[in-house]
Design a protein around this motif. Structure first.
Motif, short mmCIF file in Angstrom:
data_model
loop_
_atom_site.label_atom_id
_atom_site.label_comp_id
_atom_site.label_asym_id
_atom_site.label_seq_id
_atom_site.Cartn_x
_atom_site.Cartn_y
_atom_site.Cartn_z
N VAL A 265 0.80 -1.22 0.15
CA VAL A 265 -0.10 0.09 0.04
C VAL A 265 0.91 1.25 -0.10
N GLY A 266 2.28 1.15 -0.13
CA GLY A 266 3.14 2.23 -0.07
C GLY A 266 3.39 3.11 0.97
N VAL A 267 3.32 2.40 2.14
CA VAL A 267 3.54 3.14 3.53
C VAL A 267 4.44 2.10 4.36
N GLU A 268 5.03 2.75 5.53
CA GLU A 268 5.81 1.97 6.45
C GLU A 268 4.79 1.06 7.03
N ALA A 269 5.26 -0.06 7.64
CA ALA A 269 4.68 -1.03 8.39
C ALA A 269 3.79 -0.43 9.54
N MET A 270 4.51 0.28 10.18
CA MET A 270 4.15 1.17 11.34
C MET A 270 2.57 1.76 11.07
N SER A 271 2.64 2.24 9.81
CA SER A 271 1.50 3.39 9.64
C SER A 271 0.32 2.44 9.64
N LEU A 272 0.49 1.02 9.17
CA LEU A 272 -0.82 0.06 9.29
C LEU A 272 -1.53 0.14 10.85
N TYR A 273 -0.51 0.28 11.72
CA TYR A 273 -1.17 0.20 13.04
C TYR A 273 -2.21 1.23 13.41
N ASN A 274 -2.37 2.43 12.50
CA ASN A 274 -3.24 3.33 12.88
C ASN A 274 -4.64 2.80 12.28
N HIS A 275 -4.82 1.60 11.49
CA HIS A 275 -6.01 1.28 11.17
C HIS A 275 -6.14 -0.31 11.51
N VAL A 276 -5.15 -1.03 11.75
CA VAL A 276 -5.37 -2.45 12.49
C VAL A 276 -4.57 -2.47 13.46
N ARG A 277 -5.05 -3.14 14.69
CA ARG A 277 -4.26 -3.12 16.06
C ARG A 277 -2.98 -3.97 15.84
N ASN A 278 -2.98 -5.12 15.29
CA ASN A 278 -1.89 -5.97 15.23
C ASN A 278 -2.25 -7.02 13.87
N LYS A 279 -1.40 -8.28 13.87
CA LYS A 279 -1.57 -9.11 12.81
C LYS A 279 -2.97 -9.84 13.09
N ASP A 280 -3.45 -10.01 14.33
CA ASP A 280 -4.58 -10.76 14.63
C ASP A 280 -5.69 -9.98 14.27
N ASP A 281 -5.47 -8.87 14.38
CA ASP A 281 -6.82 -7.92 14.10
C ASP A 281 -6.91 -7.80 12.44
N LEU A 282 -5.93 -8.01 11.71
CA LEU A 282 -5.88 -8.21 10.51
C LEU A 282 -6.51 -9.34 9.81
N LEU A 283 -6.00 -10.43 10.59
CA LEU A 283 -6.48 -11.62 10.01
C LEU A 283 -8.05 -11.60 10.31
N ASP A 284 -8.48 -11.00 11.53
CA ASP A 284 -10.04 -10.84 11.63
C ASP A 284 -10.55 -10.15 10.89
N GLY A 285 -9.99 -9.29 9.97
CA GLY A 285 -10.66 -8.46 9.11
C GLY A 285 -10.84 -9.10 7.79
N LEU A 286 -9.60 -9.64 7.68
CA LEU A 286 -9.64 -10.81 6.38
C LEU A 286 -10.63 -11.61 6.30
N VAL A 287 -10.71 -12.27 7.26
CA VAL A 287 -12.09 -13.45 7.50
C VAL A 287 -13.21 -12.63 7.35
N ASP A 288 -13.46 -11.55 7.98
CA ASP A 288 -14.77 -10.78 8.09
C ASP A 288 -15.00 -10.52 6.47
N ALA A 289 -13.90 -10.23 5.68
CA ALA A 289 -14.00 -9.68 4.17
C ALA A 289 -14.66 -10.95 3.27
N VAL A 290 -14.26 -12.24 3.80
CA VAL A 290 -14.39 -13.17 3.01
C VAL A 290 -15.92 -13.74 3.41
N PHE A 291 -16.09 -13.59 4.61
CA PHE A 291 -17.77 -14.11 4.88
C PHE A 291 -18.76 -12.75 4.36
N ALA A 292 -18.36 -11.64 4.27
CA ALA A 292 -19.06 -10.73 3.45
C ALA A 292 -19.12 -10.97 2.07
#
Length: 210
Positions: free
Chosen positions: A41-68
């Motif tokens: 996405v063209g940012v430093e990895a640390m910038s992602l933590y403004n939008h997802v809390r951690n890797k687990d939160d990212l995985l929760d979001g990915l699973v939710d996107a698939v269910f959607a």
């Protein structure tokens, strides 16, 4: 004076999840990292933590996107609704092949996941299923759908391949003498014109729904 660079759209949680979904499809869920996602996405990895809390939160979001992505119309008669859902779930899992082991593994399910499960159960309950029957039905349909996808993606051929050529490579030439029933299945079913393993899904789903 150098022309101004076009502004990148502001990053959002939705954009991070969408990028993570695409990256997981490309490289697999095990290889997905916050650093690689940041690069995507063209940012430093640390910038992602403004939008997802951690890797687990990212995985929760990915699973939710698939269910959607799974279509389910709870207003339809239960059998038609479950038939549509099973086909839509299978299609989603084939698009995101890493997801089959994750869909029901998360301990912090997100809204789309919870809404989907509640809607499926609600459809069954309104159709006269007891709580216990609804639980059994939900588990059976998911076990069949997930299990079929696991088998489907593990096969050494795709429906577009020349199945006869693949079978010839895999099976011994004297198979008819050693494994007569396997030879019969191969000759009279698998190697017939138009054979598609995918068509087995509908046959099995009808049996389960019956």
């Amino acid at each position: 004076m150098a022309p101004a660079r076009p502004k990148r759209p502001p990053l959002t949680r939705g954009a991070v999840i969408a990028a993570g979904l695409a990256l997981a499809d490309e490289i697999g869920i095990e290889a997905l990292s916050m650093r690689k996602l940041g690069d995507a996405v063209g940012v430093e990895a640390m910038s992602l933590y403004n939008h997802v809390r951690n890797k687990d939160d990212l995985l929760d979001g990915l699973v939710d996107a698939v269910f959607a992505e799974i279509r389910f119309d709870a207003s339809r008669p239960w059998r038609a609704a479950m038939h549509e859902r099973a086909h839509s779930a299978r299609a989603a899992l084939l698009r995101h092949r890493w997801a089959v082991g994750l869909l029901d593994s998360r301990t912090n399910p997100a809204p789309a996941t919870l809404a989907h499960h509640d809607s499926v159960l609600g459809c069954l309950r309104r159709s006269g299923f007891t709580v216990e029957q609804a639980a059994h039905t939900f588990a059976l349909l998911d076990s069949y759908t997930y299990g079929f996808v696991i088998q489907e993606v593990a096969l050494p051929f795709d429906d577009g391949d020349d199945v006869a050529a693949v079978a010839t490579e895999i099976l011994p030439t004297d198979m008819g003498e050693i494994y007569p029933h396997l030879a019969e299945l191969t000759a009279e079913h698998v190697m017939q014109v138009g054979y598609s393993f995918s068509s087995e899904f509908d046959w099995g789903l009808a049996v389960v729904l019956d």
